[in-house]
Design a protein around this motif. Sequence first.
Motif, PDB file in Angstrom:
ATOM      1  N   ASP A 203       1.064  -1.217  -4.797  1.00 52.57           N
ATOM      2  CA  ASP A 203       0.328  -1.162  -6.059  1.00 52.57           C
ATOM      3  C   ASP A 203      -0.328   0.201  -6.296  1.00 52.57           C
ATOM      4  O   ASP A 203      -1.094   0.386  -7.250  1.00 52.57           O
ATOM      5  CB  ASP A 203      -0.719  -2.282  -6.151  1.00 52.57           C
ATOM      6  CG  ASP A 203      -1.820  -2.189  -5.104  1.00 52.57           C
ATOM      7  OD1 ASP A 203      -2.051  -1.099  -4.581  1.00 52.57           O
ATOM      8  OD2 ASP A 203      -2.466  -3.231  -4.844  1.00 52.57           O
ATOM      9  N   GLY A 204      -0.029   1.169  -5.407  1.00 53.31           N
ATOM     10  CA  GLY A 204      -0.467   2.536  -5.645  1.00 53.31           C
ATOM     11  C   GLY A 204      -1.874   2.869  -5.214  1.00 53.31           C
ATOM     12  O   GLY A 204      -2.416   3.903  -5.622  1.00 53.31           O
ATOM     13  N   THR A 205      -2.469   2.041  -4.342  1.00 48.15           N
ATOM     14  CA  THR A 205      -3.839   2.302  -3.902  1.00 48.15           C
ATOM     15  C   THR A 205      -3.919   2.687  -2.422  1.00 48.15           C
ATOM     16  O   THR A 205      -5.014   2.815  -1.883  1.00 48.15           O
ATOM     17  CB  THR A 205      -4.731   1.069  -4.153  1.00 48.15           C
ATOM     18  OG1 THR A 205      -4.200  -0.052  -3.415  1.00 48.15           O
ATOM     19  CG2 THR A 205      -4.773   0.724  -5.632  1.00 48.15           C
ATOM     20  N   LEU A 225      -2.493   9.454  -2.862  1.00 46.58           N
ATOM     21  CA  LEU A 225      -2.062   8.065  -2.816  1.00 46.58           C
ATOM     22  C   LEU A 225      -0.538   7.998  -2.846  1.00 46.58           C
ATOM     23  O   LEU A 225       0.122   8.838  -3.471  1.00 46.58           O
ATOM     24  CB  LEU A 225      -2.644   7.274  -3.995  1.00 46.58           C
ATOM     25  CG  LEU A 225      -4.168   7.209  -4.078  1.00 46.58           C
ATOM     26  CD1 LEU A 225      -4.597   6.441  -5.328  1.00 46.58           C
ATOM     27  CD2 LEU A 225      -4.764   6.570  -2.831  1.00 46.58           C
ATOM     28  N   ASP A 227       2.904   6.956  -4.086  1.00 45.28           N
ATOM     29  CA  ASP A 227       3.463   6.533  -5.371  1.00 45.28           C
ATOM     30  C   ASP A 227       4.478   5.419  -5.120  1.00 45.28           C
ATOM     31  O   ASP A 227       5.510   5.650  -4.494  1.00 45.28           O
ATOM     32  CB  ASP A 227       4.146   7.725  -6.052  1.00 45.28           C
ATOM     33  CG  ASP A 227       4.754   7.346  -7.394  1.00 45.28           C
ATOM     34  OD1 ASP A 227       4.547   6.199  -7.849  1.00 45.28           O
ATOM     35  OD2 ASP A 227       5.454   8.198  -7.982  1.00 45.28           O
ATOM     36  N   PRO A 228       4.213   4.202  -5.578  1.00 56.34           N
ATOM     37  CA  PRO A 228       5.152   3.092  -5.325  1.00 56.34           C
ATOM     38  C   PRO A 228       6.558   3.363  -5.860  1.00 56.34           C
ATOM     39  O   PRO A 228       7.539   2.851  -5.309  1.00 56.34           O
ATOM     40  CB  PRO A 228       4.501   1.907  -6.052  1.00 56.34           C
ATOM     41  CG  PRO A 228       3.065   2.278  -6.187  1.00 56.34           C
ATOM     42  CD  PRO A 228       3.039   3.768  -6.339  1.00 56.34           C
ATOM     43  N   TYR A 259       7.465  -7.196  -6.829  1.00 49.85           N
ATOM     44  CA  TYR A 259       7.464  -5.807  -7.307  1.00 49.85           C
ATOM     45  C   TYR A 259       8.769  -5.498  -8.041  1.00 49.85           C
ATOM     46  O   TYR A 259       8.757  -4.921  -9.139  1.00 49.85           O
ATOM     47  CB  TYR A 259       7.271  -4.841  -6.140  1.00 49.85           C
ATOM     48  CG  TYR A 259       7.287  -3.389  -6.565  1.00 49.85           C
ATOM     49  CD1 TYR A 259       6.103  -2.744  -6.920  1.00 49.85           C
ATOM     50  CD2 TYR A 259       8.484  -2.669  -6.617  1.00 49.85           C
ATOM     51  CE1 TYR A 259       6.117  -1.413  -7.322  1.00 49.85           C
ATOM     52  CE2 TYR A 259       8.500  -1.352  -7.027  1.00 49.85           C
ATOM     53  CZ  TYR A 259       7.317  -0.730  -7.377  1.00 49.85           C
ATOM     54  OH  TYR A 259       7.345   0.579  -7.796  1.00 49.85           O
ATOM     55  N   HIS A 263       9.391  -3.821 -11.822  1.00 46.98           N
ATOM     56  CA  HIS A 263       9.603  -2.377 -11.860  1.00 46.98           C
ATOM     57  C   HIS A 263      11.076  -2.038 -11.656  1.00 46.98           C
ATOM     58  O   HIS A 263      11.773  -2.702 -10.900  1.00 46.98           O
ATOM     59  CB  HIS A 263       8.778  -1.671 -10.781  1.00 46.98           C
ATOM     60  CG  HIS A 263       7.306  -1.931 -10.871  1.00 46.98           C
ATOM     61  ND1 HIS A 263       6.720  -3.056 -10.321  1.00 46.98           N
ATOM     62  CD2 HIS A 263       6.314  -1.205 -11.444  1.00 46.98           C
ATOM     63  CE1 HIS A 263       5.412  -3.011 -10.555  1.00 46.98           C
ATOM     64  NE2 HIS A 263       5.146  -1.921 -11.230  1.00 46.98           N
TER      65      HIS A 263
END
Length: 356
Positions: A203-205, A225, A227-228, A259, A263
């Motif tokens: 989730d990019g965190t 961070l 990048d997914p 996911y 996406h």
Amino acid sequence: MKYLYLLLIVLPTQSLTLTSNIPYKPLQRKPTLTLRMTTGPGIHFFNNAGSSPSPPCVTDAIISHLNLETQMGGYHAASMQSGALLSVKQQVVKLVNAESTLEIALVESATVAWTRVFYSMVHTIIAGQQPDSSNQVLERVILLSEAEYAANVVAILKFAREQNQFRTTTNCKWSVYAIPSLVDKNGLNTGIVDLKTFRSMLDGTWEVTNDLAETVAENLNEKRLLDPASIAMVCVTHIPTNSGIINPVEDIGQIVAEYNSQHKHNKHSKLPSILYVVDACQSVGQIPVNVQRMHAHAFTATGRKYLRGPRGTGFLYVPKSIVDDLVPSHVDHASTPLAWVDSEPTLEATTKKSTL
């Protein structure tokens, strides 16, 4: 023909009649040796995680087929057992809850299965990259469990580091990150994938740590961070060879599937954004496995451990939803027959993808 003997393991309550009528003499075993792990005098074998001793039905089947080969020759003997080999695939389908025998490939070992599908997947990803006129370096990330099998890690790092040597021509940097594990009450690493942290990676965190693909440690003073959209593959070993932990492969697969449903990294590719590979070498035959609940895009196992088959046997599962979109790691005349047109050999238009 070693795969034939797996059928005797997968279906221990059913009998398998070989097509040969040639008599053979079963091995004469010493009375002090037990291969069934029973109590009493003799050898008690506990290293099933390495390679289990095969039961009498397997060794007898091996001897029977060797006798058949001495009379008929290897190729003819193999053709006589084609129906039995198909039965092996059918039983593997039931064992792992696959949908079709077309999703199963019989191979020499779990490592052969894993490396074959890994290289197939990464080369398909590379082939699907679109040229970028901006000259911006594109990052591709492989995530792996901290308890990943050593042979898998070696293959991943070798691939990533070799690809990064040609970054100036490919404009692509491959990074490898370990998925953090849960910590027990004593502060010790358990080796079990931390699902909360894994979800944060998607989730990019999640804050980037050391890139295992780098031969020189990165300067982590500048925090960034993950990048997914850069994540290409997730590799998880279900049960490692050196401990009794069980990774939550179904939960990991569910997170990846969620996911992927939301996406699309490459609109030109038919493959899911993130490919999920499960190494089940130590779990098949020991605990129930279900590739549907795992949402696995590849699943590898061996026959010589808890299935108690002979060494040199294993299998690979790839769902039919993606198998036609993968570039085989290698081809031969069985997987890709030649069609002769005007005396010139050309690959048949309908290439079989039986060899990943």
